[in-house]
Design an enzyme around this catalytic site. Structure first.
Site: not given
Length: 561
Positions: A221, A353, A466
């Site tokens: 990330s 995601e 995610h």
């Protein structure tokens, strides 16, 4: 008393390598550090752990909004067996994120401080100065606002793959990324901390059994974004030799900005500082306490998106800037000129995601909200500035992603896919192409798995959310209870891929599914319950956005895809 004294003297005068009968003590350039040995069930190899090793001076007082400085030397044996404080952030949000993402079985209570420039080291217990093991330097995520090194226990990766894992911290939020856009506060302090940590690794890691000539940086990330920034930065030449960006590259929307002045003025106004000059703003903010700056951070409500406020006038992130130091030019120019660190590079995304974690943490498109087409357009128009998307193309994009359906659930899922693509998928493909075209070995993956450690609130249909990859990368199925044999096997495979890449710049190895290099055929690896090769990741979506945005003139002060 005498025996205790003799023991302390022995620690202060010798370095102990890989002897489990006494705690490990290692020389650094600034002084000796005392670690501890930890074992791993089912593995004969124990791990030497050093927690909270300082790599820079505490960034306090005049060092706030300034480049990190080398740590002061010490003459005693520093105890590095407890977790360091994480960098200043909203404590409740930081603790929640830690509890969601950690690979360890037990929960740990976190502390937070502006004095946070520390790193954690995990190395096989039998290390010596001559071990020269591959080094894997982890950069955590959290939107440049949350997170810390201690969420991620590196013992499994270290023990199973015989590598040295180093998890670093860097200043976050106002402390890490406040910029006036000039010499008074250029910004990118968090990235300079990352660079300082890499210098520390070069100077010290050999004494922990690591090879300073074989350093891989990897992150997820905002950590993956940071890796991408460091790949482009001239400051990091020869500081690392391979890189892995998981779910984040330099084009991640919101994390790179061209005009820092409005955010700087808002912060100064909230702090009650005069704003006549940059020098006055910086001087005033340096006088504020850590708690006062934290209150400003909370009021700014960073990372949180809301359909109720004007997102054009809000700041969701305090961002990386083109400062002519870390980044000499706009990343697009650097990539186009092919003038960057062309090291072997793995870039990857997760299948969904924006499936659950990000919508939940950021507060947009809740799972229980029913949307029709009109509401979807209105909602996305509010967030268009963040994603660098011209508002007038949103209806066209909605048509694409709702796939002709008027079903509210499918429209909501389409919006989440839309955001996932513009935030992660498309930027990752574009950066991979640029890296490949510069002549560097490049590999891509898409992670597709539902971890058993997911929150019970998460919908079962969200596969490859995610941060799901983190459980596999750090061996959560091995450390925690309840994992299936399939999940344990997947984690061992992912760790093997990552460590092979750290060893020789190629993830492939005996007994593993073949992972093709990302060349003009654009082959990549789907990683999950079934791991297999595929081709042209997100090709349809990349073509759609490329064609759509090519018709538009660039919008001022925003990062378009």
């Amino acid at each position: 008393m005498c025996l205790s004294f003799l023991f302390l003297v022995s620690l202060a005068t010798c370095v102990v390598y890989g002897n489990p009968s006494s705690p490990p003590v290692v020389d650094t350039t600034k002084g000796k550090v005392l670690g501890k040995y930890v074992s791993l069930e089912g593995v004969t190899q124990s791990v030497a752990v050093f927690l909270g090793v300082p790599f820079a001076k505490p960034p306090l007082g005049s060092l706030r909004f300034a480049p990190p400085q080398p740590a002061e030397p010490w003459s005693f044996v520093k105890n590095t067996t407890t977790y360091p404080p994480m960098c200043s952030q909203d404590a409740a949000k930081g603790q929640r994120m830690n509890d969601l993402l950690t690979n360890r079985k037990e929960k740990i209570h976190l502390e937070f401080s502006e004095d946070c420039l520390y790193l954690n080291i995990y190395t096989p217990a039998d290390f010596t100065k001559n071990s020269r093991l591959p080094v894997m330097v982890w950069i955590h995520g959290g939107g440049m606002t949350l997170g810390g090194a201690s969420t991620y226990d590196g013992r499994v990766l270290s023990a199973y793959e015989n590598v040295v894992v180093v998890a670093i911290q860097y200043r976050l939020g106002i402390w890490g990324f406040f910029s006036t856009g000039d010499e008074h506060s250029r910004g990118n302090w968090g990235h300079l901390d990352q660079v300082a940590a890499l210098h520390w690794v070069q100077d010290n890691i050999a004494n922990f059994g690591g090879d300073p000539g074989s350093v891989t940086i990897f992150g997820e990330s905002a950590g993956g974004f940071s890796v991408s920034v460091l790949v482009l930065s001239p400051l990091t030449k020869n500081l690392f030799h391979r890189a892995i960006s998981e779910s984040g590259v330099v084009f991640l929307p919101g994390l790179l900005t061209k005009d820092v002045r409005p955010a700087a003025k808002q912060i100064a106004d909230m702090a009650g500082c005069e704003t006549t000059t940059s020098a006055i703003i910086v001087h005033c903010l340096r006088q504020k306490t850590e708690e006062e700056l934290l209150e400003i951070m909370k009021k700014m409500n960073l990372i949180k998106l809301s359909s109720q406020r004007d997102n054009k006038e809000s700041y969701h992130f305090l961002s990386t800037v083109v400062d002519n130091v870390v980044l000499p030019k706009d990343p697009k120019e650097i990539l186009a000129e092919k003038n960057f660190n062309t090291v072997p590079y793995i870039v990857g995304i997760n299948k969904q995601e924006c499936g659950w974690l990000l919508p939940t943490m950021m507060g947009f498109v809740p799972a229980d909200v029913e949307l029709d087409k009109k509401m979807a357009i209105t909602l996305l128009e509010k967030f268009a500035s963040l994603y660098g998307i011209p508002e007038d193309i949103i209806p066209v994009a909605i048509e694409k992603y709702r796939k002709g359906s008027d079903d509210s659930i499918k429209i909501r899922d389409g919006i989440l896919a839309f955001i996932g693509d513009v935030s992660f998928s498309i930027p990752s493909v574009m950066v991979s192409r640029d890296h490949r075209d510069a002549g560097a070995p490049t590999y891509m993956y898409e992670y597709q798995y539902y971890p058993s450690f997911s929150s019970p609130q998460r919908p079962k249909h969200v596969v490859g959310d995610h941060a799901d990859d983190l459980y596999s990368v750090f061996g959560a199925p091995i450390l925690r209870d309840g994992a299936s044999e399939e999940e344990i096997k997947l984690s061992k495979m992912v760790m093997k891929f990552w460590a092979n890449f750290a060893r020789n710049g190629n993830p492939n190895g005996r007994g593993l599914p073949h992972w093709p290099q990302y060349d003009q055929k654009e082959e990549y690896l789907q990683i999950g319950a079934t791991t297999q090769q595929s081709q042209r990741l997100k090709a349809e979506e990349v073509a759609f956005w490329t064609q759509l945005l090519a018709k538009r003139q660039p919008q001022p002060h925003h990062n378009e895809l």
